[in-house]
Motif scaffolding. Structure first.
Motif, short mmCIF file in Angstrom:
data_model
loop_
_atom_site.label_atom_id
_atom_site.label_comp_id
_atom_site.label_asym_id
_atom_site.label_seq_id
_atom_site.Cartn_x
_atom_site.Cartn_y
_atom_site.Cartn_z
N VAL A 23 1.11 -1.28 -0.35
CA VAL A 23 0.06 -0.14 -0.02
C VAL A 23 0.72 1.46 -0.16
CG1 VAL A 23 -1.75 0.86 1.07
CG2 VAL A 23 -1.93 -1.41 1.11
N ARG A 47 -8.37 -0.08 2.29
CA ARG A 47 -8.02 -0.78 1.65
C ARG A 47 -6.82 -1.86 2.16
NH1 ARG A 47 -2.84 -1.28 -2.55
NH2 ARG A 47 -3.24 -2.97 -2.80
N THR A 68 -9.02 -5.43 1.96
CA THR A 68 -8.43 -6.68 1.69
C THR A 68 -8.27 -7.95 2.42
OG1 THR A 68 -7.22 -5.28 0.20
CG2 THR A 68 -6.37 -7.23 -0.11
#
Length: 120
Positions: A87, A103, A107
């Motif tokens: 990331v 995110r 995920t």
């Protein structure tokens, strides 16, 4: 967030002496099911911490500014059988932090371990 519990490790070591057997690393450093965020995880100590967490069962999010380093680190961890995601993140920018957490949690799941290794 939950970090590695040194008290648990001490208890495992103390109990193993009573039982007369050696302590295995997997008994005191099992992070299976944890989701770890390692800032500065694309290289150096951050990468080594991320790799150690991954090979001991954690799903790992590597955060950093250099996308190429993050990609290489994720590939290296994946080659060892670990689960990792890279990331892009500059910890000085609040909006990037929010996006990174969103995110990662989408995920891998909720973050339970934080290794704050970013060089600011």
């Amino acid at each position: 967030m939950v970090a590695f519990h040194f008290a648990y490790g001490y208890t495992a070591i103390k109990n193993s002496r009573i039982k007369g057997r050696d302590v295995r690393a997997s008994e005191i450093f099992n992070v299976s099911g944890e989701v770890a965020l390692v800032t500065g995880g694309g290289a150096g100590i951050g990468f080594l911490m991320a790799r150690a967490l991954a090979v001991n069962g954690a799903k790992v999010a590597l955060a950093g500014k250099d996308q190429q380093s993050l990609r290489a680190a994720v590939e290296a961890i994946s080659a060892l059988g670990g689960q990792a995601v890279g990331v892009q993140l500059d910890v000085r920018i609040d909006d990037m932090i929010v996006e990174a957490f969103d995110r990662i949690e989408t995920t891998l799941g909720p973050i339970s371990v934080l290794v704050n290794n970013a060089g600011v």
